[in-house]
Design a protein around this motif. Sequence first.
Motif, PDB file in Angstrom:
ATOM      1  N   ARG A   1       0.816  -1.017  -0.003  1.00  0.00           N
ATOM      2  CA  ARG A   1      -0.198   0.204  -0.095  1.00  0.00           C
ATOM      3  C   ARG A   1       0.812   1.204  -0.015  1.00  0.00           C
ATOM      4  O   ARG A   1       0.341   2.402  -0.002  1.00  0.00           O
ATOM      5  N   GLY A   2       2.102   1.121   0.052  1.00  0.00           N
ATOM      6  CA  GLY A   2       2.980   2.357  -0.013  1.00  0.00           C
ATOM      7  C   GLY A   2       3.007   3.100   1.360  1.00  0.00           C
ATOM      8  O   GLY A   2       3.001   4.349   1.318  1.00  0.00           O
ATOM      9  N   HIS A   3       2.784   2.518   2.467  1.00  0.00           N
ATOM     10  CA  HIS A   3       2.859   3.358   3.816  1.00  0.00           C
ATOM     11  C   HIS A   3       4.056   3.313   4.733  1.00  0.00           C
ATOM     12  O   HIS A   3       4.133   3.664   5.900  1.00  0.00           O
ATOM     13  N   SER A   4       5.234   2.939   3.839  1.00  0.00           N
ATOM     14  CA  SER A   4       6.373   3.376   4.616  1.00  0.00           C
ATOM     15  C   SER A   4       6.450   4.900   4.414  1.00  0.00           C
ATOM     16  O   SER A   4       5.689   5.454   3.638  1.00  0.00           O
ATOM     17  N   VAL A   5       7.232   5.425   5.353  1.00  0.00           N
ATOM     18  CA  VAL A   5       7.530   6.909   5.573  1.00  0.00           C
ATOM     19  C   VAL A   5       8.939   7.588   5.235  1.00  0.00           C
ATOM     20  O   VAL A   5       9.099   8.661   4.899  1.00  0.00           O
ATOM     21  N   ARG A   6       9.611   6.399   4.629  1.00  0.00           N
ATOM     22  CA  ARG A   6      10.877   6.959   4.607  1.00  0.00           C
ATOM     23  C   ARG A   6      11.632   6.467   3.083  1.00  0.00           C
ATOM     24  O   ARG A   6      12.967   6.118   2.913  1.00  0.00           O
ATOM     25  N   GLY A   7      10.797   6.004   2.076  1.00  0.00           N
ATOM     26  CA  GLY A   7      11.305   5.250   0.880  1.00  0.00           C
ATOM     27  C   GLY A   7      11.608   4.054   1.092  1.00  0.00           C
ATOM     28  O   GLY A   7      12.435   3.680   0.135  1.00  0.00           O
ATOM     29  N   GLN A   8      11.381   3.221   2.186  1.00  0.00           N
ATOM     30  CA  GLN A   8      11.600   1.763   2.183  1.00  0.00           C
ATOM     31  C   GLN A   8      11.265   1.051   1.009  1.00  0.00           C
ATOM     32  O   GLN A   8      11.936   0.043   0.958  1.00  0.00           O
ATOM     33  N   ALA A   9      10.074   1.350   0.518  1.00  0.00           N
ATOM     34  CA  ALA A   9       9.731   0.297  -0.478  1.00  0.00           C
ATOM     35  C   ALA A   9       9.906   0.964  -1.879  1.00  0.00           C
ATOM     36  O   ALA A   9       9.202   0.533  -2.988  1.00  0.00           O
ATOM     37  N   MET A  10      11.053   1.799  -2.098  1.00  0.00           N
ATOM     38  CA  MET A  10      11.459   2.333  -3.302  1.00  0.00           C
ATOM     39  C   MET A  10      12.610   1.505  -3.775  1.00  0.00           C
ATOM     40  O   MET A  10      13.338   0.842  -3.083  1.00  0.00           O
ATOM     41  N   ALA A  11      12.975   2.013  -5.218  1.00  0.00           N
ATOM     42  CA  ALA A  11      14.115   1.255  -5.656  1.00  0.00           C
ATOM     43  C   ALA A  11      14.622   2.171  -6.882  1.00  0.00           C
ATOM     44  O   ALA A  11      14.316   2.171  -8.070  1.00  0.00           O
ATOM     45  N   GLY A  12      15.354   3.156  -6.351  1.00  0.00           N
ATOM     46  CA  GLY A  12      15.839   4.284  -7.339  1.00  0.00           C
ATOM     47  C   GLY A  12      16.613   3.621  -8.543  1.00  0.00           C
ATOM     48  O   GLY A  12      17.703   3.005  -8.254  1.00  0.00           O
TER      49      GLY A  12
END
Length: 499
Positions: A86-97
Amino acid sequence: MHPSILSILIIITTALSITSAAYKPAAPEIKTDPASLSKGSTDYGNIVHEIPAGVAYPSSEKDVVELIRASHASAEGPFAVAARGRGHSVRGQAMAGGGVVVDMTALGREKKRIRIDLEGMYADVGGEQLWIDVLRETVAEGVAPVSWTDYVYLSVGGTLSNAGISGQAFMHGPQISNVVELDVVTGKGEFMTCSRTRNPELFFGVLGGLGQFGIITRARIILDKAPIRVKWAKLLYSDFTAFTRDQEHLISNNASNYVEGFIVTNENAASDWTSSSPSRKSDVAALIKKQGVLYSIELVKYYDNYTAATIDQEFETLLKELKYMSGYNVTTDASFVEFISRVGDLDNGTPPLPSHPWLNLFIPKSSIVEFNAGVLAGMLPKLNDPKLNETFGIFIFYPFNRNKWDDRMTAVVPDEEVFYTLAALHTTPQDGYKSIDEFNNDILEFCKSRGLNVKQYLPNIKSKKEWIDHFGSKWETVEKRKAMFDPENILSPGQRIFN
């Protein structure tokens, strides 16, 4: 990472086209349109924005396997992969730049992947499913999971990758303590079923593992008979010792089913007790002005048709054991579903969206008096400064029993039989989070300078040394499991543990 979105997509496409006589891979849909890239570079925190090369929309678990295998097959070196629920991390933890974000919700786009076994008293649930849907589906069958999060519009895989805590955890443990089997796609591209006895290193690693060892695609969750209704009380305290003593009393005797505490820093946060009486409002305002904070306990007792006749007497007896401020209690009755889903869906806002620079801590019981003096009563009232009038927050503070946590799992908690959590849930204007970041850092620095041995929950940690300190005696195990299941450091780079 890789220099351009185009180059990495060529790598992915080429790798996915590799076939053999024995095996023909699936091909996950990967999108690069602005809406997909925006979604993959945004989370609830609205602070970190890392643009991926693409967003994958898997139609099956095989698609997830093939995406990770494509990463390994890349001639230019593996690309990062991060699962997003759901994208409810708050510091980009579920991102992959520069890598690929996997939109896990795509796995359930055709049907809800929830199967209930009433004989075994468990539910097999897709990692992409939201807890609100698990709640609705199970209650319709007269059963329900026993451990929740306060907010149920979160994915199953997401909360199990952290721990999953709420006011039931003192009795049942966090959500990770109530899972008996998982399907996981590892960072090596292996699809594995695991449990306490089958592939246990993966099972214990993934639960609370911050996405480092594998992507959860299915969880088998323990069920119990569902309550029908709840008796729900909110109690106000002026004395910290009475507040914590009563919470610890409640979590020691299992007389209630849910216990959480809150820090009351202003009159708005005290509205539950003051809205019906001007005199109470002035009394509470005077108390807050005098000591900076008040405290509250929220407790719930479940009941059903068989216990409805006795619930009022049982609840009254329970409240008589507690030392809250006389007359400052509010009691309501609600359905079980209403209570569990009480926060509602927070993801319906319109731009510009706020930022959420949250800080979540676990504090040993032995440190809570000093923590109260320095942080709860000493620092939180400063957030009422008119200079911060566009910020607000909810501050939750309640205890756990450590014996309900399985130390073999990756999740880290203080080494004391009772420990507390502080959830400082700040909300600021979109670009107004920096002053709250400084405030949060001051809290962490206070704890460090006093040797309070706090641990971050949903950690925001930037250096390897800090991660080693965070995991403590578990660090060797974390390193070993990373080498076993994700040796190329493909998964969840947004946690910044190994990259």
